[in-house]
Design an enzyme around this catalytic site. Structure first.
Site, short mmCIF file in Angstrom:
data_model
loop_
_atom_site.label_atom_id
_atom_site.label_comp_id
_atom_site.label_asym_id
_atom_site.label_seq_id
_atom_site.Cartn_x
_atom_site.Cartn_y
_atom_site.Cartn_z
CB SER A 154 -0.95 -0.03 1.20
OG SER A 154 -1.84 1.07 1.17
CB THR A 155 1.33 4.06 2.39
OG1 THR A 155 -0.08 4.17 2.56
CG2 THR A 155 1.95 5.44 2.35
CG HIS A 176 -4.19 -0.90 -0.72
ND1 HIS A 176 -3.97 -0.85 0.65
CD2 HIS A 176 -4.64 -2.16 -0.96
CE1 HIS A 176 -4.28 -2.01 1.20
NE2 HIS A 176 -4.69 -2.82 0.24
CG MET A 212 -0.77 3.81 6.28
SD MET A 212 -1.77 5.29 6.15
CE MET A 212 -1.40 5.81 4.49
CG ASP A 231 -5.49 -5.74 2.35
OD1 ASP A 231 -6.05 -6.83 2.56
OD2 ASP A 231 -5.37 -5.24 1.21
#
Length: 371
Positions: free
Chosen positions: A192-193, A219, A312, A315
């Site tokens: 993600s991030t 993401h 973050m 998940d």
């Protein structure tokens, strides 16, 4: 603790609206505003904010140039605001490459249904970005070679490593310990991030003749994933493209889950096949790492290598748990090299990581450990 924010944007309306929303939060304060990138660089040095929000198209100095200057002078977490178009995606990816941590759509109506939801989304994102490690995954100083016409075959010889899993939440893997190469039906990477740059660093280390199919779950909005796949494909020797329903998994090909949808993998007679499904509104992430990893646990039990990189939230944790229950292997990124140590942290703390690696270790480990 109050998080201080510098807002950099040439739109007076946007500066005013963003300042009002952020100052309405108890633990966030806008300490300054700038109308162009040059002012932003100067105020960043003067005010020393915890977070900077940055537009990308501004007079005097654009946002990408400003991010580069800030990262050279005083690295600070930067949240980019961008348009949800292919060009906006391309520019935003350049900004992430320059050192920005994360991004949001500049059109507030696209990220929230009402003002209270908008305030919560912006507040949460600012606080998350404030906890990030800017520069933890820097872009390569020398661009990697483009994918060659001929396929490479060189591969380092592996050294033996005990098969004992690492303890929960270790700092990183022990240098010098290496397992014998294993045959995997698929390598799955969730992030993600900080993921766009992390994936770039991992995938550019792989040869064109990498021995396993790769699936990528990042993401990212639907309008961004085509540009991201194109970008990776130009940089990497393996082929990278956005996945489509019915795609077959092939060695040396990385398929990126399309934004706004879910990607599942089916096993049809030993051949992996992609299923692209509408995004379930009950799931926060679209695409969701847990969904793809869970489908791999069912379709290729004991034959999947799952990798969790910076990001973050949590998940991927349940997907990794399902993989481990079927005998598959999981690697996760260490804290020091993660922009946000969230997703890999929960996997490691749950005792699901067979190895915890720094970002720079993933590429070489994949080359030596996958046959």
């Amino acid at each position: 603790m109050t998080v201080s924010v510098l807002v950099v944007d040439d739109s007076g309306f946007f500066r005013k609206r963003l300042t009002e929303i952020l100052n309405a939060s108890d633990n966030i304060q806008v300490v300054g505003v700038a109308t162009n990138g040059r002012e932003g660089v100067e105020l960043a040095e003067k005010l020393k904010p915890d977070v900077i929000t940055m537009d990308y198209e501004m007079p005097v100095m654009d946002g990408i140039s400003a991010v580069r200057e800030i990262m050279k002078c005083r690295p600070t977490p930067v949240l980019m605001f961008s348009s949800l178009t292919y060009e906006g995606a391309r520019v935003t990816l350049d900004a992430l490459d320059a050192g920005a941590v994360d991004f949001l759509p500049k059109n507030f109506e696209e990220i929230a249904r009402d003002s209270s939801q908008l305030q919560q989304i912006l507040k949460d994102r600012i606080l998350d970005v404030a906890r990030s490690r800017p520069g933890a995954t820097p872009a390569p100083t020398v661009p990697p070679s483009p994918r060659p016409a001929t396929r490479t075959t060189a591969r380092p010889a592996p050294a033996p490593r005990p098969q004992k899993p690492v303890a929960p939440a270790p700092a990183r893997s022990t240098a010098g310990k290496r397992a014998a190469p294993q045959s995997y039906s698929v390598v799955a990477i969730g992030t993600s991030t900080g993921g766009p740059i992390a994936l770039q660093r991992v995938l550019t280390a792989l040869p064109a003749d990498f021995k396993a199919p790769i699936v990528l779950i990042q993401h990212m909005p639907a309008s961004f994933t085509p540009a991201f796949a194109d970008r990776l494909n130009k940089l990497c020797r393996v082929e990278v493209r956005q996945a489509e329903d019915g795609d077959l998994l092939k060695p040396g090909v990385a398929l990126l889950a399309p934004g706004g949808k879910q990607m599942m993998i089916e096993n049809r007679g030993g051949q992996g096949r992609v299923r692209i499904l509408p995004g379930d509104e009950r799931l926060h992430y679209k695409p969701c790492v847990d969904v793809t990893f869970g489908s791999l646990a069912r379709s290729f039990p004991g034959k999947t290598l799952g990798i969790i990189l910076t990001g973050m939230g949590a998940d991927g944790k349940e997907g990794c748990r399902m993989m481990k229950q079927t005998g598959s292997v999981v690697w996760s990124q260490d804290e020091q090299s993660s922009v946000i140590y969230g997703m890999p942290m929960v996997v490691a703390k749950a005792g699901l990581s067979d190895e915890v690696l720094s970002l720079e270790e993933f590429g070489p480990r994949l080359v030596e450990g996958v046959r």
